[in-house]
Enzyme design. Structure first.
Site, PDB file in Angstrom:
ATOM      1  N   GLN A   1     -20.457  24.418 -27.659  1.00 57.33           N
ATOM      2  CA  GLN A   1     -20.768  22.993 -27.677  1.00 57.33           C
ATOM      3  C   GLN A   1     -21.927  22.639 -26.748  1.00 57.33           C
ATOM      4  O   GLN A   1     -22.318  23.416 -25.894  1.00 57.33           O
ATOM      5  CB  GLN A   1     -19.532  22.184 -27.287  1.00 57.33           C
TER       6      GLN A   1
ATOM      7  N   TYR B   1      -6.769   8.746 -16.726  1.00 56.82           N
ATOM      8  CA  TYR B   1      -6.338   9.707 -17.750  1.00 56.82           C
ATOM      9  C   TYR B   1      -5.622  10.915 -17.134  1.00 56.82           C
ATOM     10  O   TYR B   1      -4.524  11.282 -17.555  1.00 56.82           O
ATOM     11  CB  TYR B   1      -7.572  10.144 -18.541  1.00 56.82           C
TER      12      TYR B   1
ATOM     13  N   ASP C   1     -12.263  20.753 -17.118  1.00 62.99           N
ATOM     14  CA  ASP C   1     -12.835  20.090 -15.929  1.00 62.99           C
ATOM     15  C   ASP C   1     -11.929  20.234 -14.706  1.00 62.99           C
ATOM     16  O   ASP C   1     -12.372  20.062 -13.577  1.00 62.99           O
ATOM     17  CB  ASP C   1     -13.108  18.607 -16.231  1.00 62.99           C
TER      18      ASP C   1
ATOM     19  N   ASP D   1      -8.853  30.891 -26.971  1.00 61.54           N
ATOM     20  CA  ASP D   1      -8.441  29.908 -27.959  1.00 61.54           C
ATOM     21  C   ASP D   1      -6.966  29.513 -27.741  1.00 61.54           C
ATOM     22  O   ASP D   1      -6.107  30.390 -27.540  1.00 61.54           O
ATOM     23  CB  ASP D   1      -8.635  30.582 -29.324  1.00 61.54           C
ATOM     24  N   GLY D   2      -6.678  28.219 -27.785  1.00 62.85           N
ATOM     25  CA  GLY D   2      -5.330  27.719 -27.510  1.00 62.85           C
ATOM     26  C   GLY D   2      -4.262  28.289 -28.445  1.00 62.85           C
ATOM     27  O   GLY D   2      -3.141  28.592 -28.024  1.00 62.85           O
TER      28      GLY D   2
ATOM     29  N   ASP E   1      -4.658  18.785 -22.929  1.00 64.53           N
ATOM     30  CA  ASP E   1      -5.759  17.878 -22.573  1.00 64.53           C
ATOM     31  C   ASP E   1      -6.971  18.243 -23.430  1.00 64.53           C
ATOM     32  O   ASP E   1      -7.854  18.977 -23.008  1.00 64.53           O
ATOM     33  CB  ASP E   1      -6.066  18.044 -21.073  1.00 64.53           C
TER      34      ASP E   1
ATOM     35  N   SER F   1     -10.256  17.685 -26.184  1.00 67.92           N
ATOM     36  CA  SER F   1     -11.303  16.740 -26.565  1.00 67.92           C
ATOM     37  C   SER F   1     -10.974  16.266 -27.985  1.00 67.92           C
ATOM     38  O   SER F   1      -9.923  16.593 -28.532  1.00 67.92           O
ATOM     39  CB  SER F   1     -12.689  17.370 -26.441  1.00 67.92           C
ATOM     40  N   ASP F   2     -11.863  15.497 -28.595  1.00 65.52           N
ATOM     41  CA  ASP F   2     -11.527  14.884 -29.885  1.00 65.52           C
ATOM     42  C   ASP F   2     -11.466  15.931 -31.003  1.00 65.52           C
ATOM     43  O   ASP F   2     -12.079  16.990 -30.889  1.00 65.52           O
ATOM     44  CB  ASP F   2     -12.568  13.807 -30.211  1.00 65.52           C
TER      45      ASP F   2
ATOM     46  N   TYR G   1     -13.728   5.644 -22.320  1.00 64.30           N
ATOM     47  CA  TYR G   1     -13.341   6.241 -23.607  1.00 64.30           C
ATOM     48  C   TYR G   1     -13.486   5.160 -24.669  1.00 64.30           C
ATOM     49  O   TYR G   1     -13.393   3.961 -24.360  1.00 64.30           O
ATOM     50  CB  TYR G   1     -11.901   6.771 -23.568  1.00 64.30           C
TER      51      TYR G   1
HETATM   52  N1  SPD Z   1     -12.849  10.648 -26.560  1.00 61.22           N
HETATM   53  C1  SPD Z   1     -12.627  11.389 -25.362  1.00 61.22           C
HETATM   54  C2  SPD Z   1     -11.363  12.162 -25.309  1.00 61.22           C
HETATM   55  C3  SPD Z   1     -11.363  13.025 -24.080  1.00 61.22           C
HETATM   56  C4  SPD Z   1     -10.096  13.701 -23.807  1.00 61.22           C
HETATM   57  N2  SPD Z   1     -10.202  14.767 -22.860  1.00 61.22           N
HETATM   58  C5  SPD Z   1     -10.678  14.431 -21.574  1.00 61.22           C
HETATM   59  C6  SPD Z   1     -10.708  15.573 -20.647  1.00 61.22           C
HETATM   60  C7  SPD Z   1     -10.401  15.134 -19.256  1.00 61.22           C
HETATM   61  N3  SPD Z   1      -9.747  16.127 -18.520  1.00 61.22           N
END
Ligand code: SPD
Length: 335
Positions: free
Chosen positions: A83, A113, A140, A191-192, A212, A214-215, A281
């Site tokens: 990415q 979050y 992160d 990979d998860g 946790d 990402s989209d 977000y």
């Molecule tokens: N649209 C953003 C979604 C992000 C979700 N993951 C955030 C990672 C923070 N540890």
């Protein structure tokens, strides 16, 4: 042949034209060199009329809208094997981490979050029962940082698919990635799906699992499907274990949320959607889907973490975050 006069007249005219052409080229080169050279801007970054840099969060996943942040300085921009990664300092939100054009972390609001994703499942465990926790994604390190606040946890596993996200977070997001320095943390870059499968094969169970992600476009796409949830359910300790999953935005992704809730309900006795207010977000809102064989909307434990170490989550907030607007409640839980 020329009609008369100097026999070299034609040559003279050509020479003059060539010199004039050279002069123009030199003048243009000089003019061009006086302009500051614009290095190619990363995807999602542009300049306004005053020359200020902006990041614009444009995505197919939230078509027709975009949140923008003014950039003070680009700290890192590059591409991992999976990415695009962008890190910049902003005027309003501090340091910002962006993966494939989507904001993941800002120093100002990440706490909302990360705390909900970690402390909500941890408060559903009876005192001292969480011995082993797992984070899937979360490269992160923010969720790790929150879990590391519990002395009772003996091992904290993290499985992140992109090693570059871990390394860059350690380098540029020190207050978020601090959790990696805890000796109980075991890092797996893979990979998860494969990771969960190997945990199942080895018979390793977790008291708390935080996905946790990402989209569901890009590296996390396949994780949001039913197969992932089935594997997840198999690694959660069946009696008291709790899973938390990034639950997307109720203004934008009602269909996806409903699918996730329906699938999770076939795997866990209790499933609820907690809402998180977070300005960076999309729509300022994201969810945390909490799953367990025990009821999830009321915290089962007191303490375990020093309340002074928390900035967003509290026992009172725990229950309140499950109270949803009527229209949301209808599509999340309605028939
Ligand atoms: N649209 C953003 C979604 C992000 C979700 N993951 C955030 C990672 C923070 N540890």
């Amino acid at each position: 042949m020329s009609s008369g006069g100097c026999p070299f007249a034609g040559v003279g005219i050509s020479l003059f034209a060539a010199l004039a052409g050279l002069g123009t080229i030199l003048m243009n080169t000089k003019r061009f060199m006086r302009q500051p050279l614009e290095v190619r801007l990363p995807a999602g970054v542009d300049r306004d009329e005053e020359g200020k840099l902006w990041f614009r969060e444009i995505s197919e996943f939230w078509k027709g809208q975009c949140f923008s942040i003014r950039i003070e300085k680009i700290v890192y921009s590059g591409k991992s094997q999976l990415q695009e990664i962008l890190i910049f300092d902003s005027e309003k939100y501090g340091r910002v981490l962006v993966l494939d054009g989507a904001i993941q972390v800002t120093t100002l609001d990440e706490v909302a979050y990360q705390e909900v994703m970690a402390h909500t499942p941890m408060h559903l465990i009876n005192n001292g029962e969480c011995k082993r926790a797992l984070v899937i994604g979360g490269g992160d390190g923010g969720v790790l940082r929150e879990l590391a606040k519990y002395p009772e946890i003996q091992e904290i596993y993290i499985c992140e698919i992109d090693g570059d996200v871990i390394e860059l977070s350690k380098k540029y997001l020190s207050t978020t990635s601090i959790g990696y320095s805890d000796p109980r943390v075991k890092v797996f870059v893979e990979d998860g799906f494969k990771f969960l499968q190997s945990m199942i094969n080895e018979g390793i169970l977790f008291d708390v699992v935080v996905s946790d992600l990402s989209d569901p476009i890009g590296p996390a796409e396949s994780i949001f499907n039913g197969e992932f949830l089935e594997l997840l359910a198999k690694v959660v300790e069946p009696k008291n274990g709790v899973a938390a999953l990034q639950g997307e935005c109720y203004w934008l992704h009602s269909h996806l949320i409903r699918q996730l809730v329906d699938k999770s309900k076939s795997l866990f006795k209790n499933v609820s959607y907690a809402t998180i207010a977070i300005p960076t977000y999309p729509c300022g809102q994201i969810g945390c889907l909490v799953m367990s064989s025990n009821p999830v909307t009321v915290p089962r434990r007191n303490g375990g973490v020093n309340p002074g170490d928390l900035r967003y989550y509290s026992r009172e907030l725990h229950s309140a975050q499950f109270v949803l607007p009527k229209l949301v409640e209808k599509f999340v839980y309605g028939d």
